[in-house]
Design a protein around this motif. Structure first.
Motif, mmCIF file in Angstrom:
data_model
loop_
_atom_site.group_PDB
_atom_site.id
_atom_site.type_symbol
_atom_site.label_atom_id
_atom_site.label_comp_id
_atom_site.label_asym_id
_atom_site.label_seq_id
_atom_site.Cartn_x
_atom_site.Cartn_y
_atom_site.Cartn_z
ATOM 1 N N GLN A 21 44.917 41.244 38.729
ATOM 2 C CA GLN A 21 44.878 42.312 39.726
ATOM 3 C C GLN A 21 45.021 43.677 39.058
ATOM 4 O O GLN A 21 44.423 44.658 39.488
ATOM 5 C CB GLN A 21 45.999 42.121 40.759
ATOM 6 N N ALA A 49 36.761 44.644 42.996
ATOM 7 C CA ALA A 49 37.829 43.668 42.769
ATOM 8 C C ALA A 49 38.882 43.702 43.874
ATOM 9 O O ALA A 49 39.184 42.688 44.502
ATOM 10 C CB ALA A 49 38.488 43.915 41.416
ATOM 11 N N SER A 50 39.424 44.881 44.146
ATOM 12 C CA SER A 50 40.563 44.972 45.051
ATOM 13 C C SER A 50 40.184 44.759 46.509
ATOM 14 O O SER A 50 40.862 44.017 47.236
ATOM 15 C CB SER A 50 41.253 46.330 44.888
ATOM 16 N N SER A 53 39.011 41.116 47.190
ATOM 17 C CA SER A 53 40.169 40.230 47.129
ATOM 18 C C SER A 53 41.019 40.348 48.384
ATOM 19 O O SER A 53 41.413 39.347 48.988
ATOM 20 C CB SER A 53 41.014 40.558 45.898
ATOM 21 N N SER A 54 41.283 41.570 48.813
ATOM 22 C CA SER A 54 42.159 41.795 49.954
ATOM 23 C C SER A 54 41.550 41.282 51.253
ATOM 24 O O SER A 54 42.225 40.678 52.083
ATOM 25 C CB SER A 54 42.472 43.290 50.084
ATOM 26 N N GLY A 80 39.878 33.761 38.596
ATOM 27 C CA GLY A 80 40.434 35.086 38.361
ATOM 28 C C GLY A 80 40.312 35.496 36.904
ATOM 29 O O GLY A 80 39.935 36.635 36.590
ATOM 30 N N ALA A 101 33.927 40.887 40.955
ATOM 31 C CA ALA A 101 34.045 40.318 42.295
ATOM 32 C C ALA A 101 34.478 38.863 42.238
ATOM 33 O O ALA A 101 35.285 38.409 43.067
ATOM 34 C CB ALA A 101 32.714 40.451 43.036
ATOM 35 N N SER A 103 36.353 37.532 39.974
ATOM 36 C CA SER A 103 37.787 37.568 39.694
ATOM 37 C C SER A 103 38.573 37.877 40.961
ATOM 38 O O SER A 103 39.609 37.254 41.236
ATOM 39 C CB SER A 103 38.084 38.622 38.621
ATOM 40 N N GLY A 104 38.075 38.837 41.759
ATOM 41 C CA GLY A 104 38.755 39.188 42.998
ATOM 42 C C GLY A 104 38.821 38.022 43.968
ATOM 43 O O GLY A 104 39.843 37.809 44.636
ATOM 44 N N ALA A 108 42.106 36.174 45.444
ATOM 45 C CA ALA A 108 42.241 36.020 46.888
ATOM 46 C C ALA A 108 42.516 34.575 47.273
ATOM 47 O O ALA A 108 43.335 34.288 48.152
ATOM 48 C CB ALA A 108 40.972 36.511 47.583
ATOM 49 N N SER A 334 44.324 46.443 51.127
ATOM 50 C CA SER A 334 43.063 47.177 51.126
ATOM 51 C C SER A 334 43.196 48.531 51.805
ATOM 52 O O SER A 334 42.464 49.467 51.484
ATOM 53 C CB SER A 334 41.971 46.352 51.826
#
Length: 393
Positions: A21, A49-50, A53-54, A80, A101, A103-104, A108, A334
């Motif tokens: 993250q 990514a963030s 994931s969120s 990830g 993405a 990894s995100g 998640a 997010s």
């Protein structure tokens, strides 16, 4: 003893996952230096990514509510790490976004199931859940150092080495799989007990967590630059402020679990947000090195409620523990990420100090919202059983 070992394994595994993250943001300077990415381009990488994931965490939460999926733990950990490992070797910007993405999505997928498993093996212990949350905070804090150790000398071509934490984390998940059919991690069979959701309280809790997210993400995005301005220092001054902010999170999570063993969670969260409001004001007003003290107090007070809010959400939605975990751990993050560009834009127009000033209001709003909440009267045995009752088993 078995419970303690399981929580330790989950906490270290959580640290291994949450390194990713923080790793994407830590890679930004290297993307700028080696590939010439501009601000818009690197913002797209971080957002890929963030935000993904969120937003997808609640979807995985719904999945874990329907059936126990412990195999998600090693699989998501591998995803990830793989995405971050490959993003540095991607030959194009599009592929870089794709790998980030991936990894995100891995991050998640990990959190709702791991939170469900941690709740079950901890048997309702707030202290144990705090240690599980602390593992993630430690991993996030270690991300900049991990990336620097790997990439500083050899450049982005060495990012495949960043898969190593994922290999460790995946291995630590295997004992959870071996317990399938023997421990509380697996799905229980039989008739589920009556579970009553308090959706109204969960909605108010969600808004309070969003307010917390806005202030923490806003500070983490700009505190390094702000510390340099306030102290007249160089980049080391900013790095120190960021490290203090992250380190305080680990301290706050452990402290939150300990306090919740003595007082109820809602009361602890109220106190914490009251302290946080004053501490954020101190960050904006404190002269010179005193800034670091207020950064530490801010971080600790914002992280004391962190794991407590997760378990509160699970208790408010006892029939949908995975969904509650996905929302309190993922979706709310997010909001802070989406509002950070607005803070930056305001800083361009006025000053960074002026742009950060509205953040003082966020813990105040959380404090007010917690005054509308009550500690749920939960039968811990029934609540734990809820996480063991997936459909179709």
């Amino acid at each position: 003893m078995r419970r303690n070992i399981s929580i330790i394994l989950l906490a270290v595994g959580h640290a291994c996952v949450d390194i990713y993250q923080g790793a994407v943001a830590a890679l930004v300077p290297f993307f700028v230096a080696e590939r010439g990415y501009g601000y818009a381009a690197v913002s797209g990488v971080v957002l890929a990514a963030s935000l993904l994931s969120s937003v997808t965490q609640p979807l995985f939460g719904v999945l874990t509510d329907r059936r126990a999926v412990p195999w998600l733990l090693p699989t998501s950990t591998a995803l990830g790490g793989l995405g971050v490992a490959l993003c540095g070797t991607a030959p194009s910007y599009g592929l870089t976004l794709l790998f980030v993405a991936v990894s995100g999505i891995g991050v998640a997928a990990y959190h709702p199931e791991s939170a469900r498993v941690a709740r079950l093996v901890s048997r309702g212990s707030h202290r144990a859940m705090a240690w599980f949350s602390t593992g993630g905070n430690v991993g996030f804090a270690l991300a900049p150092f991990t990336v620097a150790a790997v990439v500083s000398d050899g450049g982005l071509r060495r990012t495949p080495l960043l898969v190593l934490p994922a290999l460790v984390g995946g291995a630590l998940c295997l004992p959870m799989l071996r317990r399938r059919g023997r421990g509380p991690v697996t799905a229980a069979r039989g008739t589920p007990p009556a579970l009553v959701d308090d959706a109204a309280s969960f909605r108010r809790l969600t808004v309070a967590v969003m307010c917390r997210s806005i202030v923490f993400v806003g500070l983490s995005t700009f505190i390094a630059l702000y510390a340099q301005q306030r102290t007249g220092g160089d980049t080391a001054a900013g790095t120190t402020a960021l490290f203090v902010l992250y380190l305080g999170g680990a301290v706050g999570s452990v402290l939150g679990g300990a306090l919740a063993e003595r007082w109820n969670r809602v009361t602890v969260c109220r106190w914490s947000y009251a302290v946080a409001a004053g501490a954020v004001a101190g960050v904006l007003l404190a002269p010179g090195p005193l800034l670091y003290l207020f950064v530490a107090v801010t971080s600790i007070s914002l992280y004391v409620p962190f794991s407590l809010q997760v378990t509160l959400g699970q208790d408010y939605l006892p029939s949908r523990i995975g969904t509650a975990s996905g929302i309190t751990l993922g979706l709310t993050v997010s909001v802070g990420g989406l509002l950070s560009p607005a803070i930056g834009r305001l800083a361009d127009i006025t000053s960074l100090r002026t742009a950060l000033a509205p953040l003082v209001l966020m813990p105040v709003l959380s404090w007010l919202l917690f005054h509308t909440l009550r500690e749920p009267a939960v039968d811990r045995q029934v609540s734990d059983t809820a996480g063991q009752l997936p459909a179709g088993t």
